[in-house]
Design a protein around this motif. Structure first.
Motif, PDB file in Angstrom:
ATOM      1  N   UNK A   1       0.845  -1.188   0.000  1.00  0.00           N
ATOM      2  CA  UNK A   1       0.000   0.000   0.000  1.00  0.00           C
ATOM      3  C   UNK A   1       0.883   1.242   0.000  1.00  0.00           C
ATOM      4  N   UNK A   2       0.492   2.255  -0.788  1.00  0.00           N
ATOM      5  CA  UNK A   2       1.278   3.467  -0.895  1.00  0.00           C
ATOM      6  C   UNK A   2       1.267   4.241   0.425  1.00  0.00           C
ATOM      7  N   UNK A   3       2.252   5.116   0.549  1.00  0.00           N
ATOM      8  CA  UNK A   3       2.332   5.968   1.730  1.00  0.00           C
ATOM      9  C   UNK A   3       1.062   6.810   1.842  1.00  0.00           C
ATOM     10  N   UNK A   4       0.478   6.907   3.037  1.00  0.00           N
ATOM     11  CA  UNK A   4      -0.783   7.647   3.151  1.00  0.00           C
ATOM     12  C   UNK A   4      -0.603   9.141   2.997  1.00  0.00           C
ATOM     13  N   UNK A   5      -1.680   9.799   2.528  1.00  0.00           N
ATOM     14  CA  UNK A   5      -1.705  11.248   2.526  1.00  0.00           C
ATOM     15  C   UNK A   5      -2.049  11.755   3.915  1.00  0.00           C
ATOM     16  N   UNK A   6      -1.967  13.063   4.076  1.00  0.00           N
ATOM     17  CA  UNK A   6      -2.211  13.659   5.387  1.00  0.00           C
ATOM     18  C   UNK A   6      -3.705  13.815   5.642  1.00  0.00           C
ATOM     19  N   UNK A   7      -4.130  13.445   6.829  1.00  0.00           N
ATOM     20  CA  UNK A   7      -5.497  13.688   7.275  1.00  0.00           C
ATOM     21  C   UNK A   7      -5.479  15.041   7.982  1.00  0.00           C
ATOM     22  N   UNK A   8      -5.905  16.073   7.265  1.00  0.00           N
ATOM     23  CA  UNK A   8      -5.737  17.454   7.730  1.00  0.00           C
ATOM     24  C   UNK A   8      -6.994  17.936   8.460  1.00  0.00           C
ATOM     25  N   UNK A   9      -6.890  18.263   9.748  1.00  0.00           N
ATOM     26  CA  UNK A   9      -8.072  18.705  10.490  1.00  0.00           C
ATOM     27  C   UNK A   9      -8.438  20.153  10.182  1.00  0.00           C
ATOM     28  N   UNK A  10      -9.744  20.419  10.089  1.00  0.00           N
ATOM     29  CA  UNK A  10     -10.241  21.785   9.957  1.00  0.00           C
ATOM     30  C   UNK A  10     -10.689  22.322  11.308  1.00  0.00           C
ATOM     31  N   UNK A  11     -11.539  21.579  11.976  1.00  0.00           N
ATOM     32  CA  UNK A  11     -11.996  22.012  13.296  1.00  0.00           C
ATOM     33  C   UNK A  11     -12.670  20.853  14.028  1.00  0.00           C
ATOM     34  N   UNK A  12     -12.854  21.090  15.317  1.00  0.00           N
ATOM     35  CA  UNK A  12     -13.528  20.138  16.198  1.00  0.00           C
ATOM     36  C   UNK A  12     -14.838  20.765  16.644  1.00  0.00           C
ATOM     37  N   UNK A  13     -15.904  19.958  16.670  1.00  0.00           N
ATOM     38  CA  UNK A  13     -17.222  20.462  17.058  1.00  0.00           C
ATOM     39  C   UNK A  13     -17.735  19.645  18.232  1.00  0.00           C
ATOM     40  N   UNK A  14     -17.857  20.266  19.397  1.00  0.00           N
ATOM     41  CA  UNK A  14     -18.437  19.600  20.558  1.00  0.00           C
ATOM     42  C   UNK A  14     -19.940  19.452  20.342  1.00  0.00           C
ATOM     43  N   UNK A  15     -20.508  18.318  20.778  1.00  0.00           N
ATOM     44  CA  UNK A  15     -21.923  18.051  20.507  1.00  0.00           C
ATOM     45  C   UNK A  15     -22.743  17.825  21.773  1.00  0.00           C
ATOM     46  N   UNK A  16     -22.124  18.006  22.933  1.00  0.00           N
ATOM     47  CA  UNK A  16     -22.874  17.844  24.165  1.00  0.00           C
ATOM     48  C   UNK A  16     -23.159  16.400  24.540  1.00  0.00           C
ATOM     49  N   UNK A  17     -22.320  15.496  24.104  1.00  0.00           N
ATOM     50  CA  UNK A  17     -22.486  14.081  24.421  1.00  0.00           C
ATOM     51  C   UNK A  17     -21.217  13.338  24.074  1.00  0.00           C
ATOM     52  N   UNK A  18     -20.994  12.220  24.744  1.00  0.00           N
ATOM     53  CA  UNK A  18     -19.768  11.470  24.498  1.00  0.00           C
ATOM     54  C   UNK A  18     -20.018  10.303  23.554  1.00  0.00           C
ATOM     55  N   UNK A  19     -19.032  10.072  22.700  1.00  0.00           N
ATOM     56  CA  UNK A  19     -19.033   8.857  21.896  1.00  0.00           C
ATOM     57  C   UNK A  19     -19.925   8.850  20.680  1.00  0.00           C
ATOM     58  N   UNK A  20     -19.810   9.839  19.767  1.00  0.00           N
ATOM     59  CA  UNK A  20     -20.556   9.772  18.504  1.00  0.00           C
ATOM     60  C   UNK A  20     -19.976   8.667  17.614  1.00  0.00           C
ATOM     61  N   UNK A  21     -20.336   7.425  17.927  1.00  0.00           N
ATOM     62  CA  UNK A  21     -19.654   6.253  17.354  1.00  0.00           C
ATOM     63  C   UNK A  21     -19.811   6.149  15.845  1.00  0.00           C
TER      64      UNK A  21
END
Length: 324
Positions: A1-21
């Motif tokens: 498998x080829x070398x992976x590309x970068x998983x680039x984060x834009x932002x994090x959004x809190x949703x008022x609950x744990x574990x959005x599985x």
């Protein structure tokens, strides 16, 4: 498998609950997810630029009374839910009504339902990750390597699922091929995807679809039939675990008893894959030292990859890959 590309984060959004599985996107770009306390949430406004000041709206659609995991949107404003405690559910998104479709199979209570898809003929296929370990002891099944995962099918009008495939290693995510001829099942602890044929000369047979993945596949998501199957990698491969899986059953059972009692903290290495209907990897994105851990789901909407997690208290928005 080829070398992976970068998983680039834009932002994090809190949703008022744990574990959005699991995260799934609807036709309007809104994202639905289930959290630890049993609520089904809908997130609206994720596509807005963070600099615009627009807030993401979090709406509670229903409460399952259990622990929702895998989700599947239906065209009649309903949602299929795999609930780790209550079984296979159907949620009316209009009024929040929750109905149990199935809570047992082959004479035993459904334990640890994981992911679900609806087929054009009205039947529903879903996975059970383990018949031995409940959700709260999921790591025990990965260590023990029980091969008690199942693929089930619920026919229209029935409340008794039939077993299509048994002996799976932590059966997890599920997706349908573009032509509807086969299903793709994630086997998390085996680091592979398996194909189960629904029709054609090989109907009811299974075979490897994509093997030796660079991580442990969790939920699968397909936005459109002509799009790829997105695969969340909940964690990287662990060579000592691969070695343990070759040990005697008694050794694995003893290790599992230790694992479920030990404190767990997920690795900071996260990744996602996209595969086509031949099992070829068309995208592989990864990030080391990520602040957002244990990616258990991914969907694409509004110009973002949206990541869900069994561990976090929100979702992460990342840059999608360049089209190939």
């Amino acid at each position: 498998m080829q070398r992976p590309g970068a998983l680039v984060p834009h932002r994090y959004v809190a949703i008022g609950g744990r574990g959005p599985e699991d995260v799934v996107a609807d036709a309007r770009g809104r994202v639905l997810t289930g959290v630890e306390d049993g609520r089904i949430l809908r997130l609206d406004g994720l596509a807005a630029d963070a600099e615009s000041g627009a807030e993401v709206r979090v709406e509670v659609l229903a409460e399952t009374g259990g622990r929702p995991l895998g989700l599947e949107l239906l065209p009649d404003d309903a949602l299929l839910v795999c609930d780790a405690e209550r079984g296979l559910l159907r949620v009316d998104l209009g009024d929040g009504t929750v109905r149990v479709l199935a809570d047992s199979a082959a004479g035993e209570r459904l334990r640890f339902c994981s992911n679900v898809v609806a087929l054009p003929d009205g039947s529903v296929c879903f996975t059970v990750s383990s018949r031995r370990h409940p959700l709260e002891h999921w790591i025990g099944d990965l260590v023990e390597h029980t091969a008690t995962g199942r693929l089930l099918r619920l026919a229209p009008g029935s409340d008794t699922p039939e077993v299509l495939l048994d002996g799976l290693q932590f059966a997890n995510g599920l997706a349908v091929s573009a032509d509807g001829s086969f299903l793709v099942v994630a086997e998390t602890s085996e680091c592979r995807l398996t194909r189960y044929w629904l029709s054609g000369p090989r109907a009811a047979q299974s075979e490897p679809f994509a093997e030796n993945l660079p991580g442990m596949p969790d939920n699968l998501w397909r936005g459109t039939p002509d799009g790829p199957i997105w695969v969340a990698l909940a964690g990287p491969r662990v060579p000592p675990l691969d070695l343990l899986h070759r040990a005697a059953p008694a050794v694995r059972r003893a290790a599992a008893r230790v694992a479920v009692r030990a404190p767990f903290r997920p690795t900071g290495t996260v990744g996602v894959l996209a595969v086509d209907d031949t099992g070829r990897v068309v995208h592989h994105l990864a990030r080391r030292h990520s602040g957002f851990r244990m990616v258990t789901s991914v969907c694409e909407t509004g110009g973002h990859l949206v990541l869900g997690s069994l561990w976090e208290r929100g979702v992460a928005l990342c840059e999608p890959p360049e089209p190939k």
